[in-house]
Design an enzyme around this catalytic site. Structure first.
Site, PDB file in Angstrom:
ATOM      1  CB  CYS A 244      15.398  17.404   8.363  1.00 44.84           C
ATOM      2  SG  CYS A 244      16.560  17.402   7.003  1.00 44.84           S
TER       3      CYS A 244
ATOM      4  CD  GLU B 144      15.356  22.857   9.730  1.00 44.49           C
ATOM      5  OE1 GLU B 144      14.149  23.139   9.554  1.00 44.49           O
ATOM      6  OE2 GLU B 144      15.752  21.715  10.059  1.00 44.49           O
TER       7      GLU B 144
END
Length: 228
Positions: free
Chosen positions: A2, A104
DNA sequence: CCAGACGTTGTT
DNA sequence: GTCTGG
DNA sequence: CCAGACGTTGTT
DNA sequence: GTCTGG
């Protein structure tokens, strides 16, 4: 992993969801990058939940060079217990990072070229919020400058995220917030069960424009679905 | 024992 | 290539 | 995570 | 501060 996320829910919603004591007045952010200040939820000594700001990128107390923080933006849930850099924070200084969604990048090989296609991953349920599991640490420079820092725990990707990337942030179940924040819990193994990938049904994902690549682009249009 | 690292990700 | 900054 | 810098010396 | 490597 992340490495970029968003938080644009109104302060009122964040307050409700995380049961914060105080009012919150926040600018919406669509492109939160490491190194910037991020909202964290902690429990104060009276057991009340408080919001605060930390620099994203953990600087352990013992660090002489704060640039280590640029590397410690995530901590792997599978190994965090054993890592000296995270050990103290895991025992005494857990936090939650509110998020409206996260990004992502999927590596796409197309006619010999490698592209990184960004995706936005958000709660499937409208108006829902994520609470990322995080660690915080307060660093004091040799000159006495105080810097509050934090990082985000990551875990294996669930079935929804896996086609995009093999890691994702630890998204806590709201029922686990109290346990995660409880400073009385000092046995790190007891925290293990909270650090699993969240159920894929709770998420949805769609491609977005590579405009998100630029960390200083914080426009709401970054959330617009893009074709691949 | 002391010295030196202490991290994740992705890519090769 | 690798590190730093956002 | 990606983008952007990556250096020293001397001069203004 | 604490762990690993020599």
């Amino acid at each position: 992993m992340c490495g970029r996320y968003a938080l644009y829910a109104p302060g009122r919603r964040i307050r409700e969801h995380f049961r914060l004591e105080d009012e919150l007045d926040l600018e919406p952010r669509y492109n939160i990058a490491p190194g910037t200040h991020v909202l964290v939820v902690r429990e104060d000594s009276d057991g009340r939940r408080r919001a605060g700001l930390c620099r994203w990128g953990l600087i352990p107390r013992w660090a002489k060079d704060p640039s280590i923080g640029s590397k410690l933006i995530n901590a792997r849930a599978e190994t965090v217990v054993a890592k000296p850099a995270f050990r103290a924070a895991l025992r005494r200084s857990r936090c939650i990072l509110p998020a409206s969604g996260f990004y992502e990048w999927k590596i796409v090989v197309e006619s010999g070229r490698t592209l990184k296609q960004p995706f936005f991953i958000r709660p499937h349920k409208d108006d829902e919020l994520f609470g990322f599991a995080g660690l915080a640490e307060c660093w004091v420079s040799p000159e006495g400058e105080i810097i509050d820092t934090c990082c985000i725990l990551t875990t294996e990707a669930n079935a929804l995220v896996k086609p995009i990337h093999d890691r994702m942030p630890v998204i806590l179940a709201p029922g686990d917030y109290d346990f995660w924040l409880d400073p009385g819990i000092q046995e790190p193994e007891a925290l293990r069960p909270l650090l699993a990938p969240c159920p894929p049904e709770q998420l949805e994902a769609y491609p977005v424009s590579p405009k998100v690549n630029s960390p200083r682009n914080d426009a709401p249009e970054l959330l617009a679905p893009a074709s691949m």
